[in-house]
Design a protein around this motif. Structure first.
Motif, PDB file in Angstrom:
ATOM      1  N   GLU A 298       0.911  -1.271  -0.039  1.00 31.48           N
ATOM      2  CA  GLU A 298      -0.025  -0.053   0.063  1.00 31.48           C
ATOM      3  C   GLU A 298       1.021   1.466  -0.022  1.00 31.48           C
ATOM      4  O   GLU A 298       0.615   2.222  -0.600  1.00 31.48           O
ATOM      5  N   SER A 301       1.770   2.122  -3.616  1.00 31.57           N
ATOM      6  CA  SER A 301       0.722   2.958  -4.489  1.00 31.57           C
ATOM      7  C   SER A 301       0.629   4.429  -3.909  1.00 31.57           C
ATOM      8  O   SER A 301       0.476   5.278  -4.739  1.00 31.57           O
ATOM      9  N   GLY A 350      -6.907  -1.273   6.263  1.00 29.59           N
ATOM     10  CA  GLY A 350      -5.978  -1.238   5.130  1.00 29.59           C
ATOM     11  C   GLY A 350      -5.474  -0.018   5.175  1.00 29.59           C
ATOM     12  O   GLY A 350      -5.170   0.565   6.388  1.00 29.59           O
ATOM     13  N   ASP A 585      -7.165   1.954  -3.347  1.00 30.74           N
ATOM     14  CA  ASP A 585      -7.685   0.792  -2.660  1.00 30.74           C
ATOM     15  C   ASP A 585      -9.269   1.110  -2.182  1.00 30.74           C
ATOM     16  O   ASP A 585      -9.583   0.788  -1.055  1.00 30.74           O
ATOM     17  N   ARG A 586      -9.996   1.775  -3.080  1.00 30.70           N
ATOM     18  CA  ARG A 586     -11.521   2.069  -2.943  1.00 30.70           C
ATOM     19  C   ARG A 586     -11.586   2.880  -1.573  1.00 30.70           C
ATOM     20  O   ARG A 586     -12.869   2.949  -0.897  1.00 30.70           O
ATOM     21  N   SER A 587     -10.758   3.444  -1.007  1.00 32.22           N
ATOM     22  CA  SER A 587     -10.789   4.330   0.231  1.00 32.22           C
ATOM     23  C   SER A 587     -10.656   5.736  -0.049  1.00 32.22           C
ATOM     24  O   SER A 587     -11.320   6.532  -0.431  1.00 32.22           O
TER      25      SER A 587
END
Ligand SMILES: O=C(O)c1ccc(O)c(O)c1
Ligand SMILES: [Mg+2]
Length: 622
Positions: A298, A301, A350, A585-587
């Motif tokens: 993570e 990214s 996450g 990450d969709r957040s």
């Protein structure tokens, strides 16, 4: 200040309510009749439980439709009164609230009302009890505390006094100066509630939208000051009917209640006597850093995103797997430690923001204020040579660090001495600063978060707005420091699939959803981000056609906005430009903004942005 809260304000069954109220630190509680009727404890057991918890029973309420009746209706009302006084004897309550009558058969004839209250006073006095008369804002004949006071004054019975409730007075905009007429010994109890200004019927407004001091729009400081001036020494009792609180956590609502009363008492303009003086609200000078919790994948990214947005790594932590990224004044810290709070955050959420550092003048004063408001301090063991930065728990359990302005340069130099790439931005974005941080939360927590910020910091809330997500409505409101150096925007929604709810669902709770970075040249910043491969949010052509129709803008400017997916808003002479990245990450996602004498957040663009984001939503969110 003696504190109390009506049991109706808190969710759950009576024993849960009482435990939460005691744990939050209240001195007493008003027992709401419905809570007693539905309880499996009898009045004596409730009394014993309150005694065990150290809670005084400040009032039993409400008693309805007492006055202005005749014949058998009157006789029945007085029989009912006797039974309730019996019950109060068992409960250990000596004060009963009588609301002004709403009964269709009641008469408004003054002599009758005086006689009825006198009679009720006689009956209560026999048992050593008292009755407080409250003007409901929608009372049939008496609906103004000035009338209720003149009745109480003229009844002139030692067992008959007044209950003042801020909602009933302020919803009708009754001047607080009129409170000066009330004699102190006749003011039996003060009930406190704030509320948002809404244009709706009084009863519905009162039963569903009351909120705590600091969360609404009523001029409570002035009202409280008028009461203080009477010399009133009794309880200040919250009475909050609110749908969100009924659905929320009992302990959080009770704690917020306690906090809101401290906030009211320590009101910056005027003060109420407190056992311990409340340290002043904390001036928030700026956002010193934003800390992400990430695993190494993570972190990669996120680093790619940051680099494309113009950030460069500028330091490695002296002993930890933590990197500092910088652009202009903006510091982002990526924490990949395998243990500690950041790691726990990463496991649960996450990639996530686990802490925000707020620049303050004095960390000690900030901690003292937090402590007085019962905002939990966070402590984690640190290495001996680490720079201690005190912190408290903020939204979703994330930390708010108090970074002292005087020593922040020393802190960075000490903590991040490691080798770093030279901070050469790809474009001249030297003046970048954090514009605002957007947090998403359950709607039930929304007012709690608002109260946290405005009670701890010298910050004010903006007007609450509703924005339309293609999947439902979202409530949005900002809190800002006076010079707007620190701004948070809060979002919460009841619609299960709105962006803000999708975030809360996917992330497992409330947290930072996006970070807006202010740059001096958004076109340059957006262009270099796009060239560096940032995934941007695609804005539809229809939007730009409409811009051309709405404003007298240079077609070239519109074309450049369309090319770079930049949104635009105007407020008077002020102009605002926004550029959004896609979410990681969709957040969490980023926004670049440029402000030209513009104070808001581009609310008219929110539905365009949310629709663009909804195109990327998974077909089905479970
Ligand atoms: O909404 C009501 O009926 C109600 C009852 C009791 C109160 O103290 C009050 O302020 C309102
Ligand atoms: Mg009331």
């Amino acid at each position: 200040m003696k504190t109390s809260i009506a049991t109706v304000s808190v969710s759950g069954i009576l024993e849960d309510k009482l435990r939460a109220i005691a744990a939050a630190g209240f001195d007493g509680a008003e027992i709401f009749e419905n809570d007693l009727l539905s309880s499996h404890m009898n009045a004596r057991e409730i009394r014993a439980m309150m005694a065990d918890l150290g809670l005084a029973c400040t009032m039993f309420q409400p008693f309805r439709d007492l006055e202005g009746l005749s014949g058998t209706l009157r006789a029945r009302a007085f029989d009912r009164l006797e039974r309730k006084l019996d019950l109060m004897g068992e409960l250990g309550a000596d004060l009963l609230l009588a609301c002004s009558s709403c009964a269709p058969h009641s008469s408004g004839e003054r002599e009758g009302i005086l006689a009825d209250l006198h009679e009720a006073g006689e009956r209560a006095a026999k048992r050593g009890m008292r009755i407080g008369y409250e003007a409901l804002a929608w009372g049939r004949h008496v609906n103004d505390h000035r009338d209720a006071w003149s009745i109480v004054r003229d009844v002139d019975h030692p067992a008959i006094g007044l209950v003042l409730d801020s909602f009933h007075s302020l919803s009708r905009a009754i001047p607080s100066s009129s409170i000066g007429d009330i004699r102190r010994e006749k003011l039996f109890l003060v009930q406190v509630a704030d509320a948002p200004v809404l244009d709706m019927d009084l009863l519905g407004w009162s039963r569903h939208f009351r909120c705590m001091p600091g969360q609404g729009d009523f001029p409570l400081d002035e009202w409280a000051e008028a009461i203080r001036k009477t010399g009133y020494q009794g309880y200040w009792s919250l009475e909050i009917f609110n749908d969100r609180f009924r659905a929320g956590s009992a302990s959080r609502v009770a704690l917020d209640g306690y906090r809101s009363l401290q906030f009211l008492a320590g009101g910056i303009r005027r003060r109420l006597p407190l056992a311990e003086p409340l340290p002043p609200r904390v001036p928030a000078r700026g956002i010193e850093f934003i800390e992400f919790a990430a695993n190494h994948k993570e972190a990669e990214s996120l680093a790619a995103m940051l680099r494309a947005l113009g950030f460069r790594p500028t330091g490695r932590h002296r002993s930890k797997d933590v990197t500092r990224w910088t652009q202009g004044e903006v510091n982002i810290v990526i924490n990949c430690e395998p243990e500690g709070l950041a790691h726990s955050f990463e496991v649960v959420h996450g990639l996530s923001v686990c802490a925000i550092g707020i620049a303050v003048d004095s960390a000690d004063r900030a901690l003292a204020r937090a402590d007085a408001l019962k905002i939990a301090q966070f402590e984690q063991t640190i290495a001996q040579d680490e720079w201690p930065i005190p912190s408290v728990r903020g939204v979703g359990g994330g930390l708010i660090y108090f970074v002292e302005t005087a020593s922040r340069a020393a802190m960075w130099a000490h903590e991040f001495p490691g080798e770093a790439e030279a901070p050469v931005p790809a474009v001249p974005q030297h003046a970048a600063i954090v514009d605002h941080v957007a947090q998403a939360m359950h709607l039930e927590e929304f007012l709690s978060v608002l109260l946290l910020y405005v009670s701890l910091f010298d910050m004010e809330k903006t007007t609450s707005i509703e924005i339309t997500d293609p999947m439902g409505l979202v409530n949005s409101q900002a809190v800002e420091s006076p010079d707007r150096a620190v701004r948070f925007t809060l979002n919460g929604s009841l619609a299960a699939q709105s962006l803000s709810s999708r975030f809360v669902h996917h992330y497992f709770g409330a947290g930072v959803q996006h970070i807006a970075i202010r740059v001096p040249d958004i076109f340059g910043a957006a262009r270099s981000a796009i060239e560096a491969g940032v995934e941007r949010l695609d804005i539809p052509d229809n939007y730009y056609d409409d811009l051309a129709a709405r404003w007298d803008l240079d077609p070239d400017l519109i074309a450049r906005m369309a090319e770079n997916d930049i949104l635009y808003d105007r407020d008077g002479e002020g102009e605002y430009f926004q550029f959004y990245t896609r979410a990681l990450d969709r957040s969490v996602f980023f926004e670049l903004v440029e402000r030209r004498d513009y104070a808001g957040y581009g609310a008219p663009n929110a539905h365009i942005r949310l629709a663009a984001q909804a195109r990327h939503k998974p077909a089905f969110v479970d």
